[in-house]
Scaffold this motif. Structure first.
Motif, PDB file in Angstrom:
ATOM      1  N   ARG A 229      18.646 -37.833   4.275  1.00 53.43           N
ATOM      2  CA  ARG A 229      18.925 -36.417   3.964  1.00 53.43           C
ATOM      3  C   ARG A 229      18.739 -35.541   5.201  1.00 53.43           C
ATOM      4  O   ARG A 229      19.556 -34.660   5.492  1.00 53.43           O
ATOM      5  CB  ARG A 229      17.994 -35.920   2.870  1.00 53.43           C
TER       6      ARG A 229
ATOM      7  N   LYS B  30      18.868 -36.511   8.321  1.00 50.36           N
ATOM      8  CA  LYS B  30      19.904 -36.865   9.309  1.00 50.36           C
ATOM      9  C   LYS B  30      21.221 -36.155   8.949  1.00 50.36           C
ATOM     10  O   LYS B  30      21.910 -35.630   9.822  1.00 50.36           O
ATOM     11  CB  LYS B  30      20.093 -38.388   9.280  1.00 50.36           C
ATOM     12  N   VAL B  31      21.545 -36.114   7.674  1.00 51.92           N
ATOM     13  CA  VAL B  31      22.784 -35.464   7.226  1.00 51.92           C
ATOM     14  C   VAL B  31      22.729 -33.960   7.507  1.00 51.92           C
ATOM     15  O   VAL B  31      23.674 -33.381   8.019  1.00 51.92           O
ATOM     16  CB  VAL B  31      23.024 -35.729   5.715  1.00 51.92           C
ATOM     17  N   ARG B  32      21.586 -33.339   7.197  1.00 50.41           N
ATOM     18  CA  ARG B  32      21.456 -31.886   7.430  1.00 50.41           C
ATOM     19  C   ARG B  32      21.584 -31.565   8.914  1.00 50.41           C
ATOM     20  O   ARG B  32      22.142 -30.554   9.305  1.00 50.41           O
ATOM     21  CB  ARG B  32      20.125 -31.375   6.898  1.00 50.41           C
TER      22      ARG B  32
ATOM     23  N   THR C 285      23.374 -32.961  11.140  1.00 54.66           N
ATOM     24  CA  THR C 285      24.718 -33.112  11.712  1.00 54.66           C
ATOM     25  C   THR C 285      25.422 -31.766  11.879  1.00 54.66           C
ATOM     26  O   THR C 285      26.266 -31.610  12.747  1.00 54.66           O
ATOM     27  CB  THR C 285      25.624 -34.017  10.851  1.00 54.66           C
TER      28      THR C 285
ATOM     29  N   GLU D 108      24.612 -30.616  15.328  1.00 57.04           N
ATOM     30  CA  GLU D 108      24.606 -31.600  16.404  1.00 57.04           C
ATOM     31  C   GLU D 108      25.583 -31.264  17.524  1.00 57.04           C
ATOM     32  O   GLU D 108      25.443 -31.775  18.619  1.00 57.04           O
ATOM     33  CB  GLU D 108      24.902 -33.009  15.873  1.00 57.04           C
TER      34      GLU D 108
ATOM     35  N   TYR E 259      34.648 -34.855   8.471  1.00 60.45           N
ATOM     36  CA  TYR E 259      34.493 -33.489   7.974  1.00 60.45           C
ATOM     37  C   TYR E 259      33.335 -33.411   6.976  1.00 60.45           C
ATOM     38  O   TYR E 259      33.180 -34.278   6.118  1.00 60.45           O
ATOM     39  CB  TYR E 259      35.799 -33.077   7.287  1.00 60.45           C
ATOM     40  N   SER E 260      32.520 -32.375   7.125  1.00 67.35           N
ATOM     41  CA  SER E 260      31.496 -32.116   6.110  1.00 67.35           C
ATOM     42  C   SER E 260      31.140 -30.636   6.132  1.00 67.35           C
ATOM     43  O   SER E 260      31.267 -29.972   7.153  1.00 67.35           O
ATOM     44  CB  SER E 260      30.234 -32.944   6.360  1.00 67.35           C
ATOM     45  N   ILE E 261      30.725 -30.161   4.979  1.00 65.18           N
ATOM     46  CA  ILE E 261      30.196 -28.792   4.869  1.00 65.18           C
ATOM     47  C   ILE E 261      28.795 -28.950   4.299  1.00 65.18           C
ATOM     48  O   ILE E 261      28.608 -29.604   3.276  1.00 65.18           O
ATOM     49  CB  ILE E 261      31.055 -27.928   3.904  1.00 65.18           C
ATOM     50  N   PRO E 262      27.800 -28.370   4.982  1.00 67.51           N
ATOM     51  CA  PRO E 262      26.435 -28.579   4.485  1.00 67.51           C
ATOM     52  C   PRO E 262      26.226 -27.891   3.143  1.00 67.51           C
ATOM     53  O   PRO E 262      26.881 -26.912   2.828  1.00 67.51           O
ATOM     54  CB  PRO E 262      25.563 -27.938   5.572  1.00 67.51           C
ATOM     55  N   SER E 263      25.284 -28.462   2.400  1.00 67.33           N
ATOM     56  CA  SER E 263      24.918 -27.849   1.132  1.00 67.33           C
ATOM     57  C   SER E 263      23.872 -26.804   1.408  1.00 67.33           C
ATOM     58  O   SER E 263      22.849 -27.097   2.023  1.00 67.33           O
ATOM     59  CB  SER E 263      24.355 -28.932   0.205  1.00 67.33           C
TER      60      SER E 263
END
Lengths: 204, 104
Positions: A13, A15-17, A19, A22, A90-94
């Motif tokens: 979790r 690590k994902v946040r 990004t 980064e 592609y990602s959009i953080p929560s």
């Protein structure tokens, strides 16, 4: 079933946040926005505009600042699409938890500021302002695990303490904080982006 | 009752989520609003085929919402946790933490 499973989940979790920050683009864009806002503030305070334009800009200042935030957000998304998402996905953080925490911090900030401004001298307000901005940086640090956000928060805290001792006005302290955070964000963001580009574009 | 028996609790775990690769995928998606295949691939370290298979299983179970769109002019498939997926994941983590606490 090992203890490690739940700890590994927490590590993933984090690590994902992380990004989202980064590539450094968020800091570059918001650093530029903050510098633009502080420059505009300086122009207003120094009354460099003719009196009619000054009155209009002063009246619309809050809308201009909010507009800058939307423009910054749009530019950030465009830069992400062009330079980052092609390589990293592609990602959009929560923002759910973070948004809630930031909301609480904002209300605390507003409350402290109003409370201290009317009941105490502006010295206390300036100190609370520095503390509140530092709290914001603590929130970002706890969410991302990135120490550079602590460094960013350190400067407004120092300005708050120094401004309180030197009896600077709330307006001047706020302007200095916005300017300094803008510069730090820009420098940090450029440095992070360079490292990111080396790492991601060299991997092919 | 099955729920009070520690073995019973373990047997009640959602097996779809309990598989390590799918747990990793759901954990990644829990931390984002939405993400595409390449992001999940990079974060999870799975192979393309493996990831594709697990995503299909999760989608069939109703844990994921899949949206096809564009980023600029490039077509892109984006995944996000459904309400059911989010609830099931949170429930799974809570159950695991309880089991581990009791083990101590």
């Amino acid at each position: 079933m090992e203890n490690g499973n739940v700890e590994e989940v927490n590590e993933i979790r984090k690590k994902v946040r992380r990004t989202w920050w980064e590539d450094g683009l968020e800091e570059i864009v918001w650093g530029a926005v903050l510098l633009f806002v502080s420059f505009g503030w300086f122009v207003l305070e120094a009354k460099m505009l003719s009196s009619n334009i000054y009155r209009v800009v002063q009246f619309l200042w809050a809308i201009i600042v909010i507009g800058c935030c939307f423009v910054g957000y749009w530019i950030h998304r465009k830069l992400k699409a062009k330079y980052v998402w092609k390589k990293t996905g592609y990602s959009i953080p929560s923002y759910n938890k973070l948004a809630r925490v930031l909301l609480v911090v904002t209300f605390l900030f507003g409350g402290f500021l109003v409370f201290s401004y009317f009941l105490f001298s502006s010295r206390i307000s300036v100190l609370f302002l520095g503390l509140a901005v530092f709290m914001g940086s603590l929130v970002t640090f706890s969410s991302s695990g990135l120490k550079r956000f602590l460094v960013v928060g350190f400067f407004p805290l120092v300005i708050g303490i120094v401004g309180s001792i030197a009896n600077l006005s709330l307006g001047t302290s706020l302007y200095l904080m916005v300017f300094v955070v803008g510069v730090v964000f820009l420098i940090s963001g450029i440095r992070v982006y360079r490292e990111f580009k080396k790492k991601v574009y060299n991997e092919g | 009752m099955k729920g009070e028996n520690p073995i019973g609790q373990i047997l009640e775990i959602d097996r779809l989520i309990h598989e390590p690769s799918r747990l990793a995928i759901l954990t990644i998606l829990f931390g984002v609003k939405e993400a595409d295949f390449n992001f999940i691939l990079r974060m999870s370290g799975l192979t393309r085929g493996n990831l594709s298979s697990h995503l299909s299983k999760l989608e069939d179970a109703g844990y994921l919402e899949v949206k096809k769109g564009f980023i600029g002019k490039i077509p892109n498939t984006v995944y996000r946790l459904s309400k059911k997926g989010r609830k099931s994941y949170e429930s799974y983590i809570k159950k695991m933490e309880e089991i581990i606490k009791k083990r101590k």
